[in-house]
Design an enzyme around this catalytic site. Structure first.
Site, PDB file in Angstrom:
ATOM      1  N   ASN A  83      -4.001  -9.422   4.203  1.00 44.10           N
ATOM      2  CA  ASN A  83      -3.017  -8.611   4.903  1.00 44.10           C
ATOM      3  C   ASN A  83      -3.138  -8.737   6.430  1.00 44.10           C
ATOM      4  O   ASN A  83      -2.187  -9.132   7.098  1.00 44.10           O
ATOM      5  CB  ASN A  83      -3.142  -7.137   4.479  1.00 44.10           C
ATOM      6  CG  ASN A  83      -1.939  -6.313   4.897  1.00 44.10           C
ATOM      7  OD1 ASN A  83      -1.013  -6.832   5.504  1.00 44.10           O
ATOM      8  ND2 ASN A  83      -1.944  -5.039   4.577  1.00 44.10           N
ATOM      9  N   THR A  84      -4.316  -8.452   6.973  1.00 46.59           N
ATOM     10  CA  THR A  84      -4.439  -8.431   8.448  1.00 46.59           C
ATOM     11  C   THR A  84      -3.967  -9.739   9.090  1.00 46.59           C
ATOM     12  O   THR A  84      -3.267  -9.711  10.119  1.00 46.59           O
ATOM     13  CB  THR A  84      -5.905  -8.156   8.863  1.00 46.59           C
ATOM     14  OG1 THR A  84      -6.382  -7.017   8.148  1.00 46.59           O
ATOM     15  CG2 THR A  84      -6.017  -7.887  10.355  1.00 46.59           C
ATOM     16  N   GLY A  98      -9.426 -10.121   2.338  1.00 49.36           N
ATOM     17  CA  GLY A  98      -9.537 -11.577   2.469  1.00 49.36           C
ATOM     18  C   GLY A  98      -9.464 -12.088   3.906  1.00 49.36           C
ATOM     19  O   GLY A  98     -10.007 -13.157   4.208  1.00 49.36           O
ATOM     20  N   ASP A 102      -0.570  -1.542  -4.182  1.00 49.55           N
ATOM     21  CA  ASP A 102      -1.899  -1.761  -3.616  1.00 49.55           C
ATOM     22  C   ASP A 102      -2.489  -0.425  -3.134  1.00 49.55           C
ATOM     23  O   ASP A 102      -1.801   0.329  -2.431  1.00 49.55           O
ATOM     24  CB  ASP A 102      -1.736  -2.748  -2.440  1.00 49.55           C
ATOM     25  CG  ASP A 102      -3.048  -3.329  -1.978  1.00 49.55           C
ATOM     26  OD1 ASP A 102      -4.037  -3.219  -2.702  1.00 49.55           O
ATOM     27  OD2 ASP A 102      -3.068  -3.909  -0.872  1.00 49.55           O
ATOM     28  N   SER A 158       0.861  -1.177   0.000  1.00 49.14           N
ATOM     29  CA  SER A 158       0.000   0.000   0.000  1.00 49.14           C
ATOM     30  C   SER A 158       0.900   1.231   0.000  1.00 49.14           C
ATOM     31  O   SER A 158       2.129   1.105   0.164  1.00 49.14           O
ATOM     32  CB  SER A 158      -0.871  -0.006   1.258  1.00 49.14           C
ATOM     33  OG  SER A 158      -0.025   0.153   2.388  1.00 49.14           O
TER      34      SER A 158
HETATM   35  P1  13P Z   1      -7.267  -7.763   4.760  1.00 52.40           P
HETATM   36  O1  13P Z   1      -6.373  -6.953   5.631  1.00 52.40           O
HETATM   37  O2  13P Z   1      -8.682  -7.774   5.237  1.00 52.40           O
HETATM   38  O3  13P Z   1      -6.748  -9.123   4.527  1.00 52.40           O
HETATM   39  O4  13P Z   1      -7.328  -7.031   3.342  1.00 52.40           O
HETATM   40  C1  13P Z   1      -6.145  -6.884   2.621  1.00 52.40           C
HETATM   41  C2  13P Z   1      -6.347  -6.163   1.360  1.00 52.40           C
HETATM   42  O5  13P Z   1      -7.383  -6.225   0.737  1.00 52.40           O
HETATM   43  C3  13P Z   1      -5.236  -5.350   0.866  1.00 52.40           C
HETATM   44  O6  13P Z   1      -5.520  -4.723  -0.330  1.00 52.40           O
END
Ligand code: 13P
Length: 290
Positions: free
Chosen positions: A240-241, A218, A80, A48
């Site tokens: 990501n999270t 996701g 991203d 990002s």
């Molecule tokens: P999450 O953090 O919910 O997995 O989302 C990640 C994402 O979509 C990054 O573009």
């Protein structure tokens, strides 16, 4: 080596999705790459604007490119959620394979104008440099932060889900290569559980838009929803999270157990392994390798 666009086409034909995982540092990259290589599947590394500011645009490209060239491996780099033309252009100029122009907060026609400008630049750059850079855009709202959430962010819900006819109009007007819709997904993990995906809507959007779809947010989605979403037309899935949580928990545990250790490569080793574990499980699911 085949381009990212060719791998996406191949994924759709095989009924699988390519995993996209964000990094903030080298440990993230090692964990993700270890998992992908073990399973021998293509993978996308995303940064990002915030992650990129920390790692460095050129540094990110050099790291991914070093792996790609050394191992002749399909590992790709994506900008991203970049929010303006200069930041998308900067990523393309630095060597990224794809970029997401995120202009959902702008009025629709302004969003279209900015997105089209990015598409035109990517095309011009691709022609000059014999590349195949992909531009993705988001339509509908899915929140903004990859973090643990107490509740669904304001503005995420049925009203802000992408409509099939809007997706068609947006793709026609902008010429984007990939579309990230809002279909019940949300960035981050909601305590108490993420909402269910609207699988019928995914199918409708894939058909009306005519481009491969990317599922953002996701983390926290159930395995069953992932499988059905891929069948309905999702070709890339962002996580990501879950990686951030695994990294932090492994680091905390190590430091608690080894308070006197000061060697970063020892302190951070467990975090690399924890990321690898999360990514491997997700890649197995997305690539039908269970
Ligand atoms: P999450 O953090 O919910 O997995 O989302 C990640 C994402 O979509 C990054 O573009």
């Amino acid at each position: 080596m085949k381009s990212l666009g060719e791998y996406i086409k191949e994924a759709e034909e095989k009924g699988v999705a390519i995993g996209h995982f964000n990094i903030s540092n080298l440990e993230g990259l090692h964990g993700i790459y270890n998992a992908a290589k073990k399973l021998n599947v293509p993978v996308i590394i995303g940064l990002s604007e915030g992650e990129e500011a920390f790692v460095g645009k050129e540094e990110a490209f050099s790291l991914i490119n070093a792996i790609r060239e050394r191992d002749d491996y399909p590992i790709f780099l994506n900008a991203d959620h970049h929010y303006n033309f200069d930041s998308v252009k900067g990523a393309i100029d630095a060597g990224y394979d794809a970029a997401i122009i995120d202009a959902v907060k702008l009025p629709l026609e302004e969003n279209i104008e900015l997105t089209k400008k990015c598409v035109d630049y990517a095309k011009e750059f691709s022609e000059k440099n014999n590349k195949d850079i992909l531009i993705e855009a988001e339509l509908g709202f899915i929140g903004t932060s990859s973090k643990l959430l107490d509740k669904l962010p304001d503005g995420v819900g049925e009203d802000t889900m992408t409509k099939a006819e809007d997706a068609k109009y947006f793709v026609e007007k902008t010429g984007i290569n990939l579309l990230a819709p809002s279909v019940g997904n949300v960035h981050g993990m909601v305590k108490g559980g993420n909402p269910k995906l609207n699988i019928t809507r995914i199918k409708e959007i894939r058909e009306s838009s005519g481009v491969p779809l990317v599922l953002h947010g996701g983390s926290g989605i159930s395995d069953e929803d992932f499988k059905n979403a891929i069948k309905a037309g999702i070709s890339i899935i962002h996580i990501n999270t879950e990686i951030r949580v695994a990294y932090k928990e492994a680091l905390e545990e190590y430091l608690k157990e080894n308070p006197n250790d000061v060697a970063p490569y020892k302190i951070l080793h467990g975090a690399v392994d924890a990321i690898e574990k999360v990514v491997e499980a997700r890649l197995r699911l997305f690539n039908n390798l269970e």
